[in-house]
Every structure is written in structure tokens, then in C-alpha cells.
Design an enzyme around this catalytic site. Structure first.
Site, mmCIF file in Angstrom:
data_model
loop_
_atom_site.group_PDB
_atom_site.id
_atom_site.type_symbol
_atom_site.label_atom_id
_atom_site.label_comp_id
_atom_site.label_asym_id
_atom_site.label_seq_id
_atom_site.Cartn_x
_atom_site.Cartn_y
_atom_site.Cartn_z
ATOM 1 N N LYS A 130 2.394 -16.868 128.201
ATOM 2 C CA LYS A 130 2.760 -15.926 127.144
ATOM 3 C C LYS A 130 3.723 -14.886 127.706
ATOM 4 C CE LYS A 130 -1.310 -13.039 128.069
ATOM 5 N NZ LYS A 130 -2.502 -12.388 127.501
ATOM 6 N N TYR A 173 22.824 11.806 133.417
ATOM 7 C CA TYR A 173 22.493 12.504 132.181
ATOM 8 C C TYR A 173 21.566 13.685 132.441
ATOM 9 C CZ TYR A 173 24.515 8.843 129.217
ATOM 10 O OH TYR A 173 25.376 7.979 128.590
#
Length: 826
Positions: free
Chosen positions: A494, A721
Site C-alpha cells: 500500500k 524565505y
């Protein structure tokens, strides 16, 4: 870099190598590691570097870099004086390496088996290790370390804990085997077979066999097959039988082990033989002739050293495949590329074609090969065999590149294409014609097939997640060996196989005969079915929108509530289902996530018995804290609840079913609760539930990128940033193309996370951006384009998870699909 068990002094190294100590910085230095490749420095402490000279390189030029990395002990053949380094001068560094390994070998009395032959050495070695490991601690050659360098590195691994050694030895020209015999000093030998490899370097085949026999001049017993008449003739003429014993096998009467019959089914081969007037048999889970021969070599050897057939026959059926060295990657136009562009010979072509056959994601299969060089064979016969092999394997399209193979074009189908060299192929072939197919690219190095690979592979940025399929197989086999007889294994794939891939991982699991696959959603199962996966697949999080696909693609849903059960029943009616449909019933035994509770069972029984289209194939539950011994009382109560509910269901339902509850941690800790099946998840991908288990597993993933730009940043300037990082001094900054859109968590910014450049760890500085981040590489010798390691064997997913204050699951599953996956299979 390989590690030994002993610590040798610098004077020991000088004595064993016959060298002269020309520089002494630390007379107390102890040596336990050998380095021959300057790129592979795991630990500089207790290491010695042998400056080997080869046709392609000279190890002496890397000594300054190694000193910078902390290595302080060197064996050289050119006088070198370096401050703070111990340096031993020898005439020949390769011979010195071999002499050191031989001296190390002489300190141990364990029985040692040596193998040589043209093919099968690695597989026989690995299978004997599998067969003997329940009884012995075995040291063996890593991979196919069988060369003049590989053998001494292999033997250096022997430790006092080992009670058997198994080593390969290979030669490519005369006068090489004597040195390997001195290093391995075997008591037993196996001569697997003889073929065309390296024929061009010998006067004739008999000379090559004679050279290989030098490995066995001092053994007690040599195992071989007398059906190889060339081997038999040279053995008789050589006079070696005056000094050694033999144990022979043959498909003709008269050998110690007479192979009377081989019977093949679709998935196995039963081999029958007679030994000491007793009829014996083994069954192996393979059908190809090479595997049959390799298994018989193993069988003969085990019988020779005293194993009883009753004790080993059950082990043969559990033999695991030995992986190959191939690279699997995404290609243009929804193609899959198998890159085997480093060599080309008829035997490895057969192996590569077998790997091609394992790929089920595309119906169409294309083979591109070059001339087969230095085979020593008649070209008419050689390419006739190649053509026959291609036809046998059902290749859809064949492209031959090279003058020799083009000359033999009439032997191939009329649809085949031929080009005189790689340049003309790239120029003339319309690459847009490759579409939705698997393409095997196999060529001798001089044809530069890497240029073809570059055209065919899917273009992406330089951030790559490498997946070691050999490690996946190793981890799978580790857990298989922990299972009780008859217990099945469900492999969890999965979440894109925990971030490592979908059909690529499922293919290797299917080939290695897991019993079930587990996915989270129907879309994942649908994708696997379209890729040719035929294993049973359980869907753990079904929803209404996915039931139609589950019915269409024969996927088995987890049923955890009455609502989901009702939706499935409606879907079965809507799809006009006529036959019973497999479902897995989920029981909540204390996890309190999904599942029926004990009070729900009477109503559940009624609904299941009312609908003949519902077939309960399994009942399962999930442990809340299998890895934590502090919660064992809770876990044992989960077992009790699960068993109680299963007893009620077995008594009430119209069919029997399988039970499973153990996850990766549970497999290791609760052997008596394996029931009918276990579910293997994170352990398959190299993450253990304890330090002890982690030691048994191999790392599967390596995430790497490269330096896009390097610049100097003055003290006081800010980075990234929000100006979240300020340079406290002048620094060197590297920008690399990986960011949070790729899965690199923003919490690793501003010094919390790190990456590795040229074996030096450097901090991530500033806030991590969407597509890139910045590193402080001050003091590191680096250039634009250099490789950057995000995680690997040293700084692993586990370490990164710890820096993020999270679990490895989150790290593995976070990396997006835009990060290119490349798969290696050795």
C-alpha cells in the site's frame, strides 16, 4: 570497504605484506578494515587503504583525499610520505593485499569450500548458504567477489564466529588461480561447469580448465559433474586424482550420485537420484535447466559432507532465487526500461531475458542487443543460439546493433531490425515508435548503450530514489525464515509500496512467491492487475466507488462494518455476480480504528450466512502495540479476543477461513501467534521493529540529488524565505533541487536536517522551498553537479525520522511520484 574480525597492529600489516614502514605516525594503530575504493569509506578508524594500480586508475592519487577523510594507514607501491599517516611501502599493492588476506586466513581452521567454473558459482554459493545456515554460521563471498581483488576482500571477512566458509574464485587469464588458492586454502571444492567465457585468453579450453583446477590441488574432496567431458578429461590427465578425492554426479551410471530422472511441473522440478544404493529425491521451486544443475551441485556437496537426505530435502523446496544486477526505470511513452548495458554474453543474456519475462506491466517486449564479443565461439553457431533464445522467450521486437550480428540477420525473424553501430541506431530509428512496452537494453561496453538509455528513459529532475531489489528480496527471505511451516505471507504494498514503487516491487514479490499482496485502495489493486500481477490482493480501505473495480479485477475487500458490507452486497447484485466473492472480515480487538466488535458478531454471522455470494476467505485483526514489550498484556488480550471470535465464526459460518493478526513486529515477537498468515509491511523495506531485528535487514532506499549552484555568502546575509537563517560568518552555499513538493519535510530546515556531499555531512540552512533547499558546504571540496545524498545506508530513513521527530513510515511515504525511482537488481 570490508571489515574483518581481528585487530592487527601496523607492524602486523608490515610483516604480512612484506613491506617497509616508511612513515610512522601512530605505532599503536589497529587495523580491522580494508579499503580499496576511495569512494567507499564508511569508517576511517582502524582502516588501511591499499593504493591499487589498475589499467584504468591509480589509487595513489586518492591518498590526500583519504587523509582528509581521516584515513591514517596506507599500503603503497610508490614512495609517499605524509604527515600524520602510517605508510607501508611494498613492491606490488595487489600482491600485498592478497598476502595480508592469506595471513588472516591462516589463523582459522574452519572448513572452507571453494567454487570455480564458468557459470553458477554465485547461485551455488548462495543456495548452499541457505541450505546450511540452519546448522552453521557461514562466511561467504559478497555478491560475486571472485576476482584477484574480490577474493582477498571476501576472505578478510572470516571471523572466530564462523564455522564454515564458502568462497568463489574466477580467472580471466593464465597464472591467476595459484594466488587465489593460497588465499582461500580450501578443504573442499566444486567445479560447476565450463563454458566459453574468457576462451580468447587461453590457448584452448583444456588450458583454461587446467588453470581453474589449480584451485583444488590441496583439497580433500572435489565435487564435479562427469557429464562435462572436457572437465573429466583434464582431471584424469592432470594427475590431480593422485592427491585428492572426488565426489562425482552424472546422469549416467557410475558416478557417486546418479541422477536418474528430473520431473518438471509449471513451478517446480523434482530430481531423483541414487546414492549409496539408495533412491533419493529433492524438489526445487525452479524449472530452468541452470537451476536444476546448480541444485544438484548443492545436493552432491551436502551428501558428500554427511548430510542425510531426510534432513535437507525440505530445505530445497524453500530455496530462494538469487537476484541479478539489472536496473529498472521508467521510460518514455509509458515504457519500462531494463538497463543491462554493461556487458553482453550468451549466459547473462539468458538471465536478463528471464528478468524481462518477470515484468508483467506491458504485453509487448523489446530486446536491443549488441554484438556478443570475445565469446570464442563460431559466430554462425553463436547467433543461431541467440535467435533461438529470442524466439523461445517470445520477444515482440528485436533490434541488433553491430556488424557481426547484422551479418547474421537471416537467422532472425523478418521483422527484426539491424544497425551497424549505436550512432546510426540513434540517428535513424524513430524513438516515438516505442510505446507501452518493456525494453531490455543489453550490450557490450564499447557500444555505449548508455546513450540509448539516455534517449529512452523518462526525463526528470536529478533527484532520484534508488531502490535495491536485492535488499527487498533479502528482507523478504529473512522474515520467511521466521515463519512456522505452512504459514502464508501477505506483503503490504500500500501507499506506493511505502514510497518505493508499485508494480516494480509487486513483480519481485510475485516472482519470490509471496502468497498475498495488501493495498489500501482499489485503485492500487487495479494498477497492479493492469501490470500483470496475478497474486490475490486484499484491499484494506474499500469504499462504495471502488467496489465495481474490485469485482472486475478480482480484488478482495476488507469488510469492517455493516455499512461497507451492505454496499458490497449492492455492488455484487449490480454486477450480476454469480459465484462466491472473497472477503476479509476485520475484527477490532483493541486498536479501535476499524473492525467489527465482539457484540457485532451474532448479527454479522446472520448476514454472512444469508448471502451465498459472500465467501469469508480470512478473518483478521490488527495489533496496537506489537513492538512494545511494555504492552504485552494488552497484546495478549487482543490475541485472546481474536481467537474467541474466530472460534465462534468457524462454528457458525458455512466455510472455513484463514486467520491473520501479526504485522512485521509481531512476526518476530509472537511466533506462536502466526496462525495461517502474517502481514509483512515496513520490515520488507528495511525498517526493523527493534535494534536486533534491524541488524538482520538491509537498507532498501537511497535518495540522492545533485548540486545546482554554489555561491559565496558573506557574514550577515540571510538565506531563503522569511530570512529565517543568517550567516554568522562567510559561508559557501549549495542549492540542490529537492524541496517540500518532493517530500522533504520543511521541519528539516534551518540546521535541523543534513545531507552528505563527498562523504561529509552538511546542514540544511534556511527554510526548505517547494522545489529546492540550501546547504552550508563551507570547507567541503565540492563542485556544481556533484552528488548529494539525502539518505542512504549511513544516514538512513530511521535517522531522518528521528531528526523529524516522527516515524520511518511517514518519511518513506512522503516522497512524491515526481521523484524518479530507479530499481537495481543484482
Amino acid at each position: 570497504m570490508l571489515t574483518g574480525n581481528y585487530n592487527y597492529s601496523i607492524n602486523d600489516i608490515k610483516t604480512f605484506t612484506g613491506g617497509q614502514l616508511i612513515s610512522l605516525a601512530d605505532k599503536d594503530a589497529l587495523i580491522s578494515h580494508i579499503i580499496t575504493d576511495s569512494r567507499n569509506v564508511i569508517s576511517a578508524d582502524n582502516a588501511v587503504f591499499f593504493a591499487l594500480k589498475t589499467k584504468r586508475n591509480d589509487g595513489h592519487k586518492f591518498i590526500p583525499d583519504l587523509i582528509d577523510k581521516g584515513v591514517r594507514n596506507f599500503v603503497v607501491s610508490s614512495p609517499e610520505i605524509h604527515e600524520n599517516a602510517n605508510i607501508i611501502l611494498v613492491k606490488d599493492t595487489l600482491k600485498a593485499l592478497q598476502d595480508l588476506s592469506a595471513a588472516h586466513r591462516s589463523k582459522f581452521t574452519l572448513p572452507v569450500l571453494a567454487l570455480t567454473g564458468s557459470n553458477g558459482k554465485t547461485i551455488v554459493k548462495e543456495w548452499l548458504s541457505q541450505l546450511m545456515s540452519p546448522d552453521h554460521t557461514i562466511v561467504r563471498s559478497p555478491k560475486s567477489y571472485n576476482s584477484q581483488i574480490g577474493v582477498p576482500l571476501s576472505v578478510w571477512q572470516i571471523s572466530s564466529e564462523d564455522d564454515w566458509g564458502i568462497f568463489e574464485a574466477g580467472i580471466s587469464e593464465p597464472n591467476e588461480m595459484h594466488a587465489l588458492q593460497k588465499i582461500i586454502n580450501p578443504q573442499y571444492g566444486i567445479f560447476t561447469n565450463i563454458g566459453a567465457a574468457h576462451d580468447e585468453n587461453f590457448i584452448n579450453r583444456a588450458q583454461k580448465i587446467g588453470e581453474k583446477l589449480k584451485l583444488f590441488t590441496k583439497v580433500k574432496t572435489l565435487v564435479y559433474c562427469t557429464d562435462y567431458s572436457e572437465i573429466q578429461e583434464v582431471i584424469i590427465k592432470s594427475g590431480i586424482l593422485k592427491n585428492i578425492n572426488t565426489f562425482t554426479w552424472s546422469k549416467k551410471e557410475g558416478a557417486d550420485l546418479f541422477i536418474s530422472n528430473t520431473f518438471k511441473t509449471d513451478s517446480s522440478t523434482t530430481i531423483t537420484g541414487r546414492y549409496q544404493n539408495t533412491n533419493l529425491s529433492i524438489t526445487i521451486p525452479f524449472t530452468d535447466n541452470a537451476s536444476v544443475e546448480n541444485a544438484i551441485h548443492c545436493w552432491a556437496f551436502l551428501l558428500m559432507i554427511g548430510y542425510k537426505n531426510d534432513n535437507i530435502s525440505d530445505r530445497f523446496i524453500k530455496l530462494s532465487p538469487v537476484a541479478m544486477r539489472l536496473e529498472l526505470k521508467d521510460g518514455i511513452n509509458n515504457c519500462t526500461i531494463i538497463n543491462d548495458s554493461y556487458n553482453s554474453d550468451i549466459n547473462s543474456l539468458t538471465i536478463a531475458l528471464d528478468f524481462l519475462q518477470q515484468q508483467r506491466q506491458h504485453l509487448k517486449k523489446t530486446l536491443i542487443i549488441s554484438d556478443i564479443l570475445q565469446s570464442g565461439r563460431n559466430e554462425n553457431e553463436l547467433y543461431e543460439e541467440v535467435a533461438s533464445l529470442i524466439k523461445e522467450k517470445g520477444i515482440s521486437r528485436f533490434i541488433g546493433i553491430g556488424k557481426a550480428i547484422a551479418t547474421q540477420s537471416r537467422k532472425f525473424s523478418s521483422e527484426s531490425l539491424f544497425y551497424k553501430d549505436t550512432k546510426h541506431f540513434i540517428k535513424e530509428f524513430p524513438f516515438s515508435e516505442f510505446n507501452n512496452e518493456t525494453i531490455l537494453i543489453k550490450g557490450a561496453r564499447e557500444f555505449e548503450f548508455e546513450k540509448i538509455v539516455a534517449f529512452l528513459q523518462q526525463k526528470s529532475h536529478k533527484t532520484i530514489l534508488e531502490i535495491n531489489l536485492n535488499a527487498v528480496v533479502h528482507n523478504l527471505n529473512h522474515f520467511k525464515n521466521l515463519l512456522n511451516p505452512g504459514v502464508k505471507l501477505m506483503a503490504m504494498v500500500k501507499a506506493f509500496s511505502y514510497g518505493t514503487g508499485s508494480f516494480e516491487i509487486a513483480n519481485i514479490l510475485q516472482f519470490n512467491k509471496v502468497d498475498y499482496l495488501g493495498v489500501a485502495f482499489s485503485d492500487e489493486g487495479k494498477e497492479l492487475r493492469k501490470a500483470g500481477i496475478t497474486l490475490p490482493i486484499m484491499v484494506m480501505s474499500p469504499d462504495e466507488s471502488g467496489f465495481d473495480d474490485m469485482i472486475k479485477y478480482n480484488l478482495e475487500p476488507e469488510i469492517f462494518s455493516f455499512h461497507i458490507l451492505e454496499l458490497l452486497e449492492k455492488a455484487l447484485l449490480r454486477n450480476n455476480q454469480k459465484t462466491p466473492f472473497n472477503i476479509h472480515i476485520k475484527i477490532d480487538t483493541g486498536m479501535h480504528r476499524l473492525g467489527f466488535e465482539e457484540k457485532d458478531i451474532p448479527n454479522l454471522i446472520s448476514k454472512l450466512n444469508e448471502n451465498p455470494l459472500l465467501k469469508v476467505t480470512a478473518v483478521f485483526s490488527h495489533l496496537a502495540s506489537a513492538s512494545n514489550p511494555a504492552h504485552d498484556d494488552f497484546t495478549n488480550n487482543q490475541f485472546a479476543i481474536f481467537e474467541r471470535i474466530c472460534r465462534v465464526l468457524k462454528n457458525a459460518l458455512n466455510n472455513d477461513f484463514e486467520m491473520h493478526i501479526l504485522n512485521t513486529a509481531g512476526i518476530t515477537r509472537f511466533k506462536n501467534k502466526q496462525y495461517d498468515m502474517v502481514r509483512l509491511g515496513l520490515g520488507l523495506y528495511g525498517i526493523g521493529s527493534s535494534e536486533k531485528e534491524q541488524e538482520c535487514l538491509l537498507n532498501v532506499s537511497k535518495l540522492k540529488t545533485s548540486i545546482s549552484q554554489i555561491k559565496k555568502i558573506p557574514s550577515g546575509d540571510t538565506i531563503g524565505y522569511d530570512r529565517s537563517y543568517t550567516a554568522s560568518s562567510d559561508i559557501t552555499l549549495a542549492t540542490v533541487p529537492i524541496g517540500y513538493a518532493d517530500g522533504l519535510n520543511r521541519c528539516l530546515g534551518n540546521g535541523k536536517g543534513k545531507m552528505k556531499i563527498n562523504n561529509t555531512y552538511v546542514p540544511i540552512i534556511g527554510n526548505i522551498c517547494m522545489d529546492m533547499c540550501m546547504l552550508d558546504i563551507t570547507g567541503v571540496n565540492a563542485s556544481e553537479g556533484d552528488e548529494v545524498i539525502v539518505f542512504d545506508n549511513d544516514y538512513s530513513v530511521i535517522n531522518m525520522a528521528a531528526d523529524m521527530n516522527t516515524i520511518p513510515y511517514e518519511v518513506l511515504t512522503s516522497f512524491s511520484r515526481r521523484v524518479k525511482r530507479v530499481y537495481f537488481h543484482e
